[in-house]
Design an enzyme around this catalytic site. Structure first.
Site, mmCIF file in Angstrom:
data_model
loop_
_atom_site.group_PDB
_atom_site.id
_atom_site.type_symbol
_atom_site.label_atom_id
_atom_site.label_comp_id
_atom_site.label_asym_id
_atom_site.label_seq_id
_atom_site.Cartn_x
_atom_site.Cartn_y
_atom_site.Cartn_z
ATOM 1 N N SER A 260 0.659 -1.082 -0.086
ATOM 2 C CA SER A 260 -0.092 0.162 -0.115
ATOM 3 C C SER A 260 1.033 1.387 0.135
ATOM 4 O O SER A 260 2.241 1.195 0.170
ATOM 5 C CB SER A 260 -0.864 -0.080 1.254
ATOM 6 N N LYS A 261 0.316 2.374 0.077
ATOM 7 C CA LYS A 261 0.997 3.671 -0.102
ATOM 8 C C LYS A 261 1.916 3.843 0.816
ATOM 9 O O LYS A 261 2.961 4.699 0.804
ATOM 10 C CB LYS A 261 0.049 4.776 -0.526
ATOM 11 N N ARG A 262 1.767 3.503 2.005
ATOM 12 C CA ARG A 262 2.501 3.407 3.324
ATOM 13 C C ARG A 262 3.951 3.032 3.051
ATOM 14 O O ARG A 262 4.685 3.281 3.627
ATOM 15 C CB ARG A 262 1.637 3.412 4.532
ATOM 16 N N HIS A 263 3.741 2.027 1.938
ATOM 17 C CA HIS A 263 5.482 1.259 1.816
ATOM 18 C C HIS A 263 6.099 2.278 0.874
ATOM 19 O O HIS A 263 7.164 1.872 0.649
ATOM 20 C CB HIS A 263 5.001 0.059 1.291
#
Ligand code: GLU
Length: 491
Positions: A260-263
């Site tokens: 996801s974008k947090r990665h």
């Protein structure tokens, strides 16, 4: 089905995801390998979540990755239209066929009634399966419900289809990637194929489209396996040939959670914005589930296509190692011809006045700064000292280097001597070597310490590109101006 026809069918509810890019690539490779056709279909039935901006992003991203399609919304083909929202008039006929043959029925349940059923199942700790309450409504009952103003949705009758085409309730298929897979169809509820507003659902539209577009192999993520059982039964109930299916493992983040974008970036266009080359991206995603037979990981798509065998794709999940992608990207940057690299770097140099450099100077700048680049965007912070007369000195370079007595005496001497130097590459090499040797001999100053002083004054930093190249690009006047300024600053 003799001709191999595969497709990628993204829903434009976001920018093209890197996982979709991998699915597209594996389909593309499979088509290439088998002299088949690669079809692009836009699945935009969910009008609320769909936008033209995302459609454009999907087109642009696939093209940038070199995954060109043989048939699709823009290029056309014999089985169009290739945009689902333009196919709405095609579906009712097939819904009717299923109703007529008893493989589908009208369902008048309201959302509230369905919710109550679900809650009951949850309370009883059972997996929810639709009760089939509407399966056998009489014509009178239906008329009554219609009179109440209810509009029916159409449900597919799983048990009926399963019974008609299989000997038990177990539905099995031979997955191209995962081998034999099966499900007990008693666990699949009769699902809606057409909503009460007349809109087809994904599982229904996809079957009609795949059948009419003569798709021979459906290769997609394993999150679709539960859909595949439903789809097989619809293919059978409509008398269509069932395509072969292949399900790819998921792509997980390094911490094994869903990517996801947090990665980090997840959309192809975001990777590109961050400075990844599409050649590196496509090479990298190919390795998420596929391994080259010769162990040589750096490969073009054409080379991969030669070596690609769908049966050899790993059926397990793959980990998206951003560090490995970075390594691969730096490799591709190193391989890029200089003229192409110069162009590719321009979007990351907009804060500088590139017109202040001649083409020759710009070429030189790129030549001497490209080596450590991992991302194209790294260039932004690597080159500020090539622009303008003054240079910004990093605070730690000021205190740690320029303010030292050693640097000051070296710079005073540098300024004095360099005034007389002829400013050519060859001569600067020679003169700097002499200069270093002089200070080593005179005060035992290490050559690198001498050069730190010069570099700090000229670039404001203690490390960076080749010093002769920098001096050459800046020219004598700016170089000496900066050297002089560094001396004054420290006094
Ligand atoms: N529109 C679906 C998706 O984006 C396509 C799935 C399929 O390949 O059938 O997930």
């Amino acid at each position: 089905m003799s001709e191999v026809r595969v497709r990628i069918a993204p829903s434009p509810s976001g920018n093209l995801h890197i996982g979709t890019a991998r699915t597209a690539l594996f389909n593309y490779l499979f088509a290439k390998k088998n002299n088949g056709k690669f079809v692009l279909r836009i699945e935009d039935t969910d009008a609320e979540r769909t936008s033209q901006e995302y459609v454009d992003n999907i087109f642009d991203s696939l093209k940038a990755l070199g995954l060109n399609w043989d048939e699709g919304p823009d290029v056309g083909g014999n089985y169009g239209p290739y945009t689902q929202s333009q196919r709405f008039d095609i579906y009712p006929k097939y819904v009717q066929q299923l109703l007529d043959s008893g493989f589908a029925y009208e369902c008048f349940c309201t959302p509230e009634e369905l919710e109550a059923e679900k809650e009951e199942a949850t309370a009883a700790k059972k997996a929810y399966v639709y009760s089939k309450k509407c399966e056998n409504l009489s014509e009178e009952e239906k008329a009554k419900l219609r009179a109440e103003g209810r509009k029916p949705a159409i449900r597919f009758n799983i048990a009926k289809a399963q019974k008609a085409f299989h000997s038990s309730t177990i539905l099995e298929f031979d997955d191209l990637v995962k081998g034999k897979l099966h499900v007990d169809t008693n666990l699949i509820g009769d699902f809606v194929i057409m909503k009460s507003n007349g809109a087809p659902t994904y599982n229904f539209a996809v079957v009609i489209d795949d059948a009419l577009m003569k798709i021979s192999h459906v290769i997609r993520g394993e999150d679709h396996i539960s859909n595949t059982y439903k789809q097989i039964l619809i293919f059978e109930a409509l008398g269509f040939e069932v395509p072969r299916f292949g399900h790819l493992g998921m792509i997980l983040a390094p911490d094994r959670s869903k990517l996801s974008k947090r990665h980090g970036a997840t959309a192809v266009s975001d990777f590109v914005k961050e400075g990844y080359l599409t050649d590196a991206l496509i090479n990298f995603v190919a390795l998420l589930g596929w391994s080259p037979s010769d162990g040589q990981e750096i490969k073009t798509v054409d080379e991969i296509a030669q070596d690609f065998r769908i049966g050899e794709i790993s059926s397990s999940n793959s980990i998206f190692e951003y560090d490995k992608l970075k390594w691969m990207n730096s490799h591709y940057i190193k391989m890029l011809p200089i003229e192409e690299l110069k162009e590719r770097l321009k979007p990351y140099l907009t804060k500088y006045d590139l017109s202040s450099l001649t083409d020759e100077q710009y070429t030189k700048m790129v030549e001497i700064t490209r080596e450590p680049l991992t991302l194209l965007s790294d260039i932004t912070d690597a080159v500020p000292y090539f622009f303008g007369k003054d240079v910004e000195i990093e605070p730690e370079t000021q205190t740690g280097t320029l303010d030292t007595d050693v640097a000051q005496k070296v710079l005073v001497d540098f300024l004095e001597k360099a005034k007389a130097w002829e400013w050519t590459e060859e001569n600067l090499h020679e003169k700097l070597a002499e200069f270093r040797a002089y200070w080593k001999e005179k005060d035992g100053i290490k050559p690198k310490v001498t050069m730190w002083a010069v570099r700090a004054a000229i670039t404001g930093r203690t490390c960076g590109a080749d010093m002769v190249g920098i001096l050459e690009i800046l020219g004598k006047e700016t170089s000496l101006y900066r050297a002089e300024k560094a001396i004054k600053l420290a006094v």
